[in-house]
Design a protein around this motif. Structure first.
Motif, PDB file in Angstrom:
ATOM      1  N   ASP A   8      -0.352   5.307   0.493  1.00  0.00           N
ATOM      2  CA  ASP A   8      -0.233   4.954   1.923  1.00  0.00           C
ATOM      3  C   ASP A   8      -0.639   3.760   2.383  1.00  0.00           C
ATOM      4  OD1 ASP A   8       1.202   7.097   2.487  1.00  0.00           O
ATOM      5  OD2 ASP A   8      -0.343   8.491   3.331  1.00  0.00           O
ATOM      6  N   ALA A   9      -2.061   3.389   1.776  1.00  0.00           N
ATOM      7  CA  ALA A   9      -2.850   2.232   2.013  1.00  0.00           C
ATOM      8  C   ALA A   9      -1.972   1.032   1.680  1.00  0.00           C
ATOM      9  CB  ALA A   9      -4.086   2.233   1.286  1.00  0.00           C
ATOM     10  N   LEU A  10      -1.330   1.219   0.535  1.00  0.00           N
ATOM     11  CA  LEU A  10      -0.565  -0.001  -0.241  1.00  0.00           C
ATOM     12  C   LEU A  10       0.580  -0.229   0.915  1.00  0.00           C
ATOM     13  CD1 LEU A  10      -0.765   0.463  -4.071  1.00  0.00           C
ATOM     14  CD2 LEU A  10      -1.899  -1.198  -2.295  1.00  0.00           C
ATOM     15  N   ALA A  11       1.190   0.798   1.532  1.00  0.00           N
ATOM     16  CA  ALA A  11       2.482   1.086   2.112  1.00  0.00           C
ATOM     17  C   ALA A  11       2.098   0.352   3.471  1.00  0.00           C
ATOM     18  CB  ALA A  11       2.963   2.178   2.271  1.00  0.00           C
ATOM     19  N   VAL A  12       0.885   0.600   4.093  1.00  0.00           N
ATOM     20  CA  VAL A  12       0.935  -0.073   5.420  1.00  0.00           C
ATOM     21  C   VAL A  12       0.606  -1.657   5.412  1.00  0.00           C
ATOM     22  CG1 VAL A  12       0.010   2.152   6.440  1.00  0.00           C
ATOM     23  CG2 VAL A  12      -1.641   0.663   5.814  1.00  0.00           C
ATOM     24  N   ALA A  13      -0.029  -1.836   4.287  1.00  0.00           N
ATOM     25  CA  ALA A  13      -0.193  -3.449   4.313  1.00  0.00           C
ATOM     26  C   ALA A  13       0.993  -3.922   3.733  1.00  0.00           C
ATOM     27  CB  ALA A  13      -1.420  -3.571   3.068  1.00  0.00           C
ATOM     28  N   GLU A  14       1.798  -3.654   3.111  1.00  0.00           N
ATOM     29  CA  GLU A  14       3.139  -3.998   2.913  1.00  0.00           C
ATOM     30  C   GLU A  14       4.231  -4.210   3.972  1.00  0.00           C
ATOM     31  OE1 GLU A  14       7.068  -4.571   1.838  1.00  0.00           O
ATOM     32  OE2 GLU A  14       6.351  -2.534   2.713  1.00  0.00           O
ATOM     33  N   ALA A  15       4.062  -3.010   4.944  1.00  0.00           N
ATOM     34  CA  ALA A  15       4.766  -3.183   6.313  1.00  0.00           C
ATOM     35  C   ALA A  15       4.173  -4.259   7.133  1.00  0.00           C
ATOM     36  CB  ALA A  15       4.697  -1.792   6.847  1.00  0.00           C
ATOM     37  N   GLY A  16       3.011  -4.738   6.972  1.00  0.00           N
ATOM     38  CA  GLY A  16       2.653  -5.828   7.688  1.00  0.00           C
ATOM     39  C   GLY A  16       1.017  -5.463   8.482  1.00  0.00           C
ATOM     40  N   ALA A  17       0.426  -4.453   8.328  1.00  0.00           N
ATOM     41  CA  ALA A  17      -0.900  -4.293   8.754  1.00  0.00           C
ATOM     42  C   ALA A  17      -1.770  -5.156   8.309  1.00  0.00           C
ATOM     43  CB  ALA A  17      -1.264  -2.881   8.584  1.00  0.00           C
ATOM     44  N   SER A  18      -2.785  -5.933   9.018  1.00  0.00           N
ATOM     45  CA  SER A  18      -3.773  -6.703   8.889  1.00  0.00           C
ATOM     46  C   SER A  18      -4.991  -6.420   8.445  1.00  0.00           C
ATOM     47  CB  SER A  18      -3.754  -7.913   9.708  1.00  0.00           C
ATOM     48  OG  SER A  18      -2.611  -8.297  10.253  1.00  0.00           O
ATOM     49  N   LEU A  19      -5.239  -5.146   8.822  1.00  0.00           N
ATOM     50  CA  LEU A  19      -6.437  -4.337   8.793  1.00  0.00           C
ATOM     51  C   LEU A  19      -6.211  -2.752   8.360  1.00  0.00           C
ATOM     52  CD1 LEU A  19      -9.645  -5.098   9.111  1.00  0.00           C
ATOM     53  CD2 LEU A  19      -9.240  -4.390  11.714  1.00  0.00           C
ATOM     54  N   LEU A  20      -7.192  -2.192   7.961  1.00  0.00           N
ATOM     55  CA  LEU A  20      -7.030  -0.788   7.842  1.00  0.00           C
ATOM     56  C   LEU A  20      -8.245  -0.011   8.002  1.00  0.00           C
ATOM     57  CD1 LEU A  20      -5.673   1.864   6.673  1.00  0.00           C
ATOM     58  CD2 LEU A  20      -5.961   0.715   4.105  1.00  0.00           C
ATOM     59  N   VAL A  21      -8.119   0.971   8.855  1.00  0.00           N
ATOM     60  CA  VAL A  21      -9.203   1.956   9.214  1.00  0.00           C
ATOM     61  C   VAL A  21      -9.233   3.240   8.429  1.00  0.00           C
ATOM     62  CG1 VAL A  21     -10.389   3.661  10.684  1.00  0.00           C
ATOM     63  CG2 VAL A  21      -9.976   0.965  11.400  1.00  0.00           C
TER      64      VAL A  21
END
Ligand code: KIV
Length: 269
Positions: free
Chosen positions: A170-183
């Protein structure tokens, strides 16, 4: 970067990670505490939907509305000069990409520089939709408070290997979708370390151990206020040692930057 120099931007987050400079985030819900955060060198101020619990007195974040978030985002924005303001999309405001766009637009128009939303899977579409429309996105994985009913409480996530593998994906997927930061909230330290090492974007931990690229705390926990709920292990009362709100902010910023917070006593194995 000189802390007083200019307002922090989204590209500064990746630059801070690159430079090995830990990011410090704290929630705020009004202009007064926003000013204290800003003056003390907090990098990111989060108007969290935690306001449903710590400000409104609910048992969860589920009752929070977009109007509530817009109101508090406006208040906080008036208190900030330097910190980047992140605001939460409340429960179901991101149920469809279109709803997410409407809510996030209102939050940015109220002064936020980034919108945060919980989860991956069905939320990836909304993340991509926002990112492609010039809305910076912060993702939030692990113990996602809006999932409290499914999780059966506020419980540490990713302890079993299958759940840990799902979180890593999921962490890789949210970044791939365009998130710039991850909590990353409420996950074992070793898992947060592995996710951070693999993540293309900076991670901010809360109950996720010392190896994230930054840390966040909820203001009322940081001030040692009784929220009426069980105190999670990762919470530290910085006011107790800091002597004043300004002193507490200073102590928190220093402890995150030098890596002394969170220690093992405030992390999950
Ligand atoms: O709502 C909130 O305050 C949050 C933090 C716990 C990260 O999402």
């Amino acid at each position: 970067m000189n802390a007083a120099a200019r307002p922090l931007t989204v590209p500064d987050l990746a630059a801070a990670r690159e430079a090995g400079r830990r990011l410090v985030m704290l929630t705020a819900y009004d202009a007064g505490f926003a000013r204290a955060c800003d003056a003390g060198g907090i990098d990111l101020v989060l108007v969290g939907d935690s306001l449903g619990m710590v400000v409104q007195g609910h048992a969860s974040t589920l009752p929070v509305t977009v109007d509530d978030m817009v109101y508090h985002t406006r208040c906080v924005a008036r208190g900030l000069r330097r910190a980047l303001l992140v605001a939460d999309l409340p429960f179901q405001a991101d149920a469809t990409p279109e709803r997410a766009l409407d809510a996030a637009t209102r939050l940015l128009q109220a002064g936020a520089g980034m919108a945060k939303l919980e989860g991956a899977g069905p939320k990836l579409e909304a993340i991509r939709f926002l990112a492609e429309r010039e809305i910076p996105v912060c993702a939030h994985l692990g113990l996602t408070p809006q999932s409290v009913l499914r999780m059966g409480g506020f419980k540490v996530q990713g302890r079993e290997e299958a759940a840990a593998a799902a979180l890593r994906a999921d962490a890789l997927a949210v970044a791939e979708a365009g998130a710039s930061l991850l909590v990353l909230e409420g996950v074992p330290s070793a898992l947060a370390r592995a996710i951070t090492a693999a993540s293309p974007v900076p991670t901010i931990g809360i109950g996720a151990g010392p190896d994230c690229d930054g840390q966040v705390l909820v203001l009322h926990d940081f001030l040692g206020l009784d929220s009426g709920h069980r105190r999670p292990k990762f919470v530290k009362d910085f006011l107790a040692g800091g002597g004043s709100v300004a002193g507490a902010v200073e102590a928190y910023v220093a402890a995150v930057r030098d890596g002394s917070f969170p220690d093992a006593a405030h992390s999950y194995e």
